[in-house]
Design an enzyme around this catalytic site. Sequence first.
Site, short mmCIF file in Angstrom:
data_model
loop_
_atom_site.label_atom_id
_atom_site.label_comp_id
_atom_site.label_asym_id
_atom_site.label_seq_id
_atom_site.Cartn_x
_atom_site.Cartn_y
_atom_site.Cartn_z
CG ASN A 47 -2.32 5.89 -2.97
OD1 ASN A 47 -3.19 6.35 -3.43
ND2 ASN A 47 -2.01 5.46 -1.87
CE1 TYR A 94 -3.12 2.74 0.45
CE2 TYR A 94 -2.88 2.76 2.90
CZ TYR A 94 -3.55 3.39 1.76
OH TYR A 94 -4.09 4.41 1.79
CG ASP A 97 -3.83 2.19 -3.63
OD1 ASP A 97 -3.48 2.71 -4.29
OD2 ASP A 97 -4.89 2.71 -2.55
CG ASP A 109 -12.36 4.12 -1.73
OD1 ASP A 109 -11.82 3.09 -1.39
OD2 ASP A 109 -11.85 5.42 -1.63
CG HIS A 110 -9.45 1.36 -3.96
ND1 HIS A 110 -8.26 1.61 -4.90
CD2 HIS A 110 -9.33 2.07 -3.11
CE1 HIS A 110 -7.47 2.58 -4.25
NE2 HIS A 110 -8.11 2.90 -3.15
#
Length: 252
Positions: A146, A105, A144, A241-242
């Site tokens: 980002n 992450y 993720d 939301d992912h």
Amino acid sequence: MRLISWNVNGLRACVNKGFLDYFKEADADVFCLQETKLQDGQIQLELGEEYSQYWNYAQKKGYSGTAVFTKRKPLSVRYGMEEDEEPEGRIITLEFENHYIVTVYTPNAKRDLSRLDYRMEWEDRFLAYLRKLDEVKPVIACGDLNVAHREIDLKNWRGNRGNSGFTDEERGKMTTLLAAGFTDTFRHLYPDREDAYTWWSNMPKVRERNVGWRIDYFIASSRLAPSIVDAGIDAHVLGSDHCPIYLEIADE
């Protein structure tokens, strides 16, 4: 081998929104989570005896955190890039006979980019870590990250240029990572596929209209590319939301 990665943005909330139904349906060999937002003892998941569970909790309550659930018993498990140096619980590495699997992450640069400098330093350390692993055996890193790497990876790229997740600096680090002998597995199979996103803001109608970003990835050592069977995005799956992403790779 089937692998799943999902930023659940709070596992307890996601469980209340159907996580276990998807988990059972997916029947993954390895299932990786990011942003669990948990401390030890705050959840008990009944996943079946075939799955071993590995958790990396952030020191800060309700923040970050990763987990891996695997049917295949790893040779070793490592938390963070260095011993006791990852207080935000962002990385778990599982070593198997023929490869490593890393769930990650990546730190967010924040809306005001106040954490961009830290993000850049972290990216350099993470790449060095992956390269060190790759010297031993191939690596599959997922999670993720980002960042939307290319313009095709987010809907409104013009309006978001320079924003967190689409700065030149963050995109440049992804370019450097891929140039170091790693492959974006989804783009390897689908280089020109548009409207393929893994995250949507919580603003009204955004997900319904598919105004999203692709910021969740399976990145693999390039020598594994011939073994990639499929890579995809389960955009229909709600609960965060992912959405989950998957990778199917031929066993060695």
